[in-house]
Design an enzyme around this catalytic site. Structure first.
Site, PDB file in Angstrom:
ATOM      1  N   LYS A  94      22.933  20.711  47.236  1.00  0.00           N
ATOM      2  CA  LYS A  94      23.830  21.634  46.538  1.00  0.00           C
ATOM      3  C   LYS A  94      24.852  20.789  45.787  1.00  0.00           C
ATOM      4  CE  LYS A  94      24.685  26.178  46.524  1.00  0.00           C
ATOM      5  NZ  LYS A  94      23.788  27.307  46.580  1.00  0.00           N
ATOM      6  N   GLY A 194      31.557  42.150  46.745  1.00  0.00           N
ATOM      7  CA  GLY A 194      31.160  41.223  45.674  1.00  0.00           C
ATOM      8  C   GLY A 194      30.014  41.824  44.888  1.00  0.00           C
ATOM      9  N   GLY A 196      28.727  40.771  41.862  1.00  0.00           N
ATOM     10  CA  GLY A 196      28.372  39.862  40.775  1.00  0.00           C
ATOM     11  C   GLY A 196      26.889  39.969  40.465  1.00  0.00           C
ATOM     12  N   VAL A 198      24.180  39.045  42.033  1.00  0.00           N
ATOM     13  CA  VAL A 198      23.313  39.540  43.110  1.00  0.00           C
ATOM     14  C   VAL A 198      23.788  40.908  43.592  1.00  0.00           C
ATOM     15  CG1 VAL A 198      22.363  39.065  45.397  1.00  0.00           C
ATOM     16  CG2 VAL A 198      22.839  37.173  43.842  1.00  0.00           C
TER      17      VAL A 198
END
Ligand code: NAD
Length: 367
Positions: A94, A194, A196, A198
């Protein structure tokens, strides 16, 4: 310099280097800096036994550089488990870029970052994560082949988020079946935190199935947009974690299941897209189990995105992507049942399956 601000004791306790929980046998950690573009990035390569480390790049306005390091260490480790449990020949990696993407992200900065990725010679493949767009991956692609999630028009698999959301939806249904005896989301009250890339797609899938979806986000504009688009309610209370509901879907950032929130949670199921939802898996996994909350391991159910970008490397098509993503349903249910039968947490069960796969491969490699 860290030694100027920390005493020897504090250093031992707080410096996030070898031996810290988040520093878990990482193979390589690369610090990248370029003053001209303002780039400060850290690439974490956790494990490459199953294949090259693959994982997205997150750009975020971290409070401190230590927070960024901690994040990249935790996220890259999570990618190792995600690839292993999903049966992909990939390792875990990552990257994080420090800074507010709205203010600091420029093509020059992304190009410089891409050049750093290139220096790893294919040991690490990057992709999109929070704060990144497909177009940023296209920019990176101009200087290195070690990037996935580029635009379909440029031969890539495009934005992985809808596939991630589909996998989360599959995992959520499996966890619902385990908790309620059937997998119908219709009528279930689902808190999506959230909305966003996804989260919005998950809202769409759940709302289409007739779930009572409640959305929460720090971005007011997104809230009204998504609420209008899918006819879902906006959460207006002051403590989402204490809300009575069936399912909590963390789709913002990690560590929201922690010492402060765990006592308040009233849901029966936690299933969401965010990575590292348990602040400390050894503490919060067992606490959820004790409370009777079914937790669908994040690295298992949010693997749709990595399946999508893996297709770009392996060159397989849409049907295989969807079939592999739908497998998340069976794997989640299997793991929840296995965990119950052996009285361990689902997270621990999923981790041990992933670790076994890596250990087997390591033995093969050593001959
Ligand atoms: P995104 O940046 O598109 O969306 C995140 C959303 O969360 C934004 O709308 C943001 O305003 C909101 N948010 C941030 N802090 C919040 C808070 N405190 N409370 C409520 N909302 C908050 O990111 P995404 O691509 O949708 O990813 C969501 C999560 O899923 C991330 O943790 C990411 O690492 C994880 N994930 C994403 C993918 C993928 O394919 N995109 C794959 C696997 C895991």
């Amino acid at each position: 310099m860290i030694t100027e601000v920390l005493t020897a004791n504090q250093l031992k306790k707080e410096a996030p280097v070898f031996g810290q929980l988040s520093f878990n046998d990482h193979e390589q950690v690369v610090f990248c800096q370029d003053k001209d573009t303002g780039l400060k990035a850290i690439i974490g390569v956790h494990n490459t036994i199953l294949g090259p480390a693959l994982g997205g790049t997150r750009m975020y306005d971290y409070k401190t550089e230590w927070d960024a390091l901690n994040d990249v260490l935790r996220l890259s480790r999570g990618m190792t488990y995600k690839a292993a449990i999903t049966g992909l020949n990939l390792g875990g990696g990552k990257a994080v870029i420090i800074g507010d993407p709205k203010k600091m992200k420029t093509p020059e900065l992304m190009t410089r970052f891409g050049k750093f990725v290139h220096t790893l010679g294919g040991k690490y493949y990057t992709a999109e994560d929070v704060g990144m767009e497909t177009s940023d991956m296209d920019t990176v692609r101009e200087v290195t082949p070690y990037v996935t999630g580029i635009s379909e028009s440029k031969g890539g698999a495009g934005n992985p988020s809808p596939v991630t959301a589909y996998g989360v939806y599959m995992g959520m249904k499996a966890a619902t079946k385990f908790a309620y005896g059937n997998d119908a989301l219709q009528g279930k009250k689902i808190l999506v935190q959230g909305i966003g890339h996804v989260g919005e797609e998950l809202v769409r899938l759940a709302a289409e199935e007739g779930a009572n979806v409640i959305i929460s986000d720090i971005n007011e504009e997104r809230l009204s947009e998504v609420s209008t688009k899918y006819g879902v309610e906006i959460y207006r209370g002051n403590d989402l974690y204490a809300e009575e509901a069936d399912i909590y879907a963390p789709c913002a950032l990690g560590a929201t299941v922690n010492d402060d929130t765990i006592d308040k949670l009233k849901v029966k199921v936690i299933a969401g897209a965010a990575n590292n939802q348990l602040a400390n898996e050894q503490i919060h996994g067992p606490l959820l189990q004790k409370k009777g909350i079914v937790y669908a391991p994040d690295f298992l159910i949010n693997a749709g995105g990595i399946i999508n970008v893996y297709a770009e490397i392996e060159g397989y098509g849409r049907d295989q992507i969807i079939t592999k993503t739908e497998n998340i349903y069976d794997t989640t249910l299997d793991i929840l049942n296995k965990a119950k039968a052996t009285n361990i947490t689902a997270n621990a069960s999923a981790m041990s399956i992933a670790e076994d796969r890596i250990a087997t491969r390591k033995k093969e490699l050593l001959g």
